[in-house]
Design an enzyme around this catalytic site. Structure first.
Site, PDB file in Angstrom:
ATOM      1  N   HIS A 140     -15.195   6.146  15.165  1.00 33.78           N
ATOM      2  CA  HIS A 140     -16.609   6.476  15.040  1.00 33.78           C
ATOM      3  C   HIS A 140     -16.734   7.855  14.397  1.00 33.78           C
ATOM      4  O   HIS A 140     -16.122   8.812  14.853  1.00 33.78           O
ATOM      5  CB  HIS A 140     -17.274   6.490  16.420  1.00 33.78           C
ATOM      6  CG  HIS A 140     -18.714   6.872  16.388  1.00 33.78           C
ATOM      7  ND1 HIS A 140     -19.680   6.095  15.795  1.00 33.78           N
ATOM      8  CD2 HIS A 140     -19.356   7.972  16.858  1.00 33.78           C
ATOM      9  CE1 HIS A 140     -20.859   6.689  15.915  1.00 33.78           C
ATOM     10  NE2 HIS A 140     -20.684   7.837  16.554  1.00 33.78           N
ATOM     11  N   SER A 157     -22.293  10.813  19.926  1.00 39.01           N
ATOM     12  CA  SER A 157     -23.433  10.130  19.326  1.00 39.01           C
ATOM     13  C   SER A 157     -24.684  11.005  19.445  1.00 39.01           C
ATOM     14  O   SER A 157     -24.968  11.564  20.509  1.00 39.01           O
ATOM     15  CB  SER A 157     -23.659   8.788  20.029  1.00 39.01           C
ATOM     16  OG  SER A 157     -24.730   8.094  19.449  1.00 39.01           O
ATOM     17  N   GLY A 158     -25.413  11.132  18.344  1.00 40.56           N
ATOM     18  CA  GLY A 158     -26.634  11.919  18.330  1.00 40.56           C
ATOM     19  C   GLY A 158     -26.435  13.388  18.018  1.00 40.56           C
ATOM     20  O   GLY A 158     -27.407  14.147  17.981  1.00 40.56           O
ATOM     21  N   LYS A 161     -24.231  13.971  12.914  1.00 40.23           N
ATOM     22  CA  LYS A 161     -23.233  13.738  11.858  1.00 40.23           C
ATOM     23  C   LYS A 161     -23.876  13.159  10.598  1.00 40.23           C
ATOM     24  O   LYS A 161     -23.610  13.611   9.485  1.00 40.23           O
ATOM     25  CB  LYS A 161     -22.134  12.793  12.369  1.00 40.23           C
ATOM     26  CG  LYS A 161     -21.358  13.323  13.567  1.00 40.23           C
ATOM     27  CD  LYS A 161     -20.258  12.378  13.988  1.00 40.23           C
ATOM     28  CE  LYS A 161     -20.794  11.051  14.516  1.00 40.23           C
ATOM     29  NZ  LYS A 161     -21.588  11.199  15.763  1.00 40.23           N
ATOM     30  N   ASP A 179     -20.896   6.139  10.314  1.00 39.16           N
ATOM     31  CA  ASP A 179     -20.833   5.458  11.605  1.00 39.16           C
ATOM     32  C   ASP A 179     -19.442   4.920  11.918  1.00 39.16           C
ATOM     33  O   ASP A 179     -18.842   5.263  12.927  1.00 39.16           O
ATOM     34  CB  ASP A 179     -21.867   4.329  11.685  1.00 39.16           C
ATOM     35  CG  ASP A 179     -21.943   3.753  13.086  1.00 39.16           C
ATOM     36  OD1 ASP A 179     -22.038   4.539  14.053  1.00 39.16           O
ATOM     37  OD2 ASP A 179     -21.883   2.517  13.229  1.00 39.16           O
TER      38      ASP A 179
END
Length: 311
Positions: A140, A157-158, A161, A179
């Site tokens: 990821h 996540s969040g 990036k 992703d």
């Protein structure tokens, strides 16, 4: 390891089928092709039977000069080992006898309709085999090409990036994958970053949605693959956790046994993170040439001390 078949080679290189039409699902497992020269004269001590066999002008001319009985022995000795396929790069003229042997043994016989020399064709074929048979994993993150340097952007996540990738695109750099990044191990020191086809050219931005960067900004903003040279971990800002050391000890992240130089960048509103990533890429180039700004700075200090300019 990925799966590759003779049929995949036919599609990739537009090969013509002379024999073995019912054997195109034969697996290709070796990442280098082989030119059987010594084998035609009877030396089989190191014959790589699992490789694709390439017959160029030299091999075909040699076979043409043999008598029918000699040809039967020379070719028979090789087809006996059932390599995955033969590819002829010297045209299909006069290959009736070779077609006959391959049909009998059910071995695909293919012809490359190419203007390249045999050596050039082998280079292209080996590159294709190496990349498509390389061990791979998916992680990821985001993969970018910044000033020609392949950069992995990782973080929870969040963290931002994809937004950072969008900023870098606006500054003239190229997106490789968003992703889900596919990493391929090409050698003990070489890691290739690419996409998983489904996400090709797409960038997902929170509050905006899915963007096709090529449709929006043109072909120049996307790159299909890049060699990974830097692994950057994006983290939340932690007060008093950063310092101003002249040069940090080099850290590494390991993927499939390949060590990649890594560093951490903490995020804070107003911080030019895209500029820091550009600086990291340029600094990586300088490190490759053996240059260290910290070492040069210290040498200047030592010179001043030696000359009495600093007490």
């Amino acid at each position: 390891m990925n799966k590759l078949t003779v049929g995949d080679l036919i599609e990739k290189f537009s090969l013509k089928i002379l024999a073995g039409e019912d054997q195109l699902q034969q697996p290709i497992t070796q990442s280098r092709a082989h030119r059987p020269g010594l084998e035609f004269v009877g030396h089989f001590d190191f014959f790589p039977t699992e490789r694709v066999q390439i017959l160029g002008r030299k091999e075909i001319n040699y076979l043409h000069k043999l008598s029918h009985e000699e040809r039967k022995v020379r070719i028979g000795n090789i087809v006996h080992y059932h390599p995955p396929c033969f590819i002829v790069t010297a045209g299909e003229e006069g290959l009736t006898y070779l077609t006959h042997f391959c049909k009998e043994e059910r071995i695909p016989l293919l012809v490359a309709n190419t203007v390249e020399t045999t050596s050039e064709f082998i280079i292209m074929l080996d590159a294709y085999l190496l990349k498509n048979l390389a061990p791979e994993i998916s992680i990821h993150g985001v993969c970018m090409n910044v000033f020609g340097v392949g950069v992995l952007l990782r973080g929870q996540s969040g963290i931002g990036k994809s937004e950072l990738a969008h900023t870098l695109i606006g500054r003239g750099h190229r997106l490789v994958a968003d992703d889900m990044v596919v990493l391929k191990k090409l050698s003990p020191r070489t890691l290739l970053g690419t996409h998983d086809e489904k996400t090709k050219e797409f960038l997902a931005l929170r509050s905006i949605g899915l963007l096709n960067v090529v449709r929006m900004y043109g072909r120049k903003v996307f790159q299909d693959e890049t060699r990974i040279s830097l692994d950057i971990h994006l983290t939340k800002w932690q007060k008093d956790s950063l310092n101003n050391e002249l040069e940090h000890d080099q850290s590494f992240t390991e993927y499939m046994g390949v060590k990649i130089p890594s560093l951490e960048i903490q995020l804070q509103p107003g911080r030019d993170v895209a500029g820091l990533i550009e600086a990291a890429a340029n600094n990586w180039y300088l490190r490759q040439s053996g240059y260290s700004a910290a070492e040069e700075f210290m040498s200047r200090i030592e010179a001043d001390l030696t000359n009495g300019r600093i007490e």
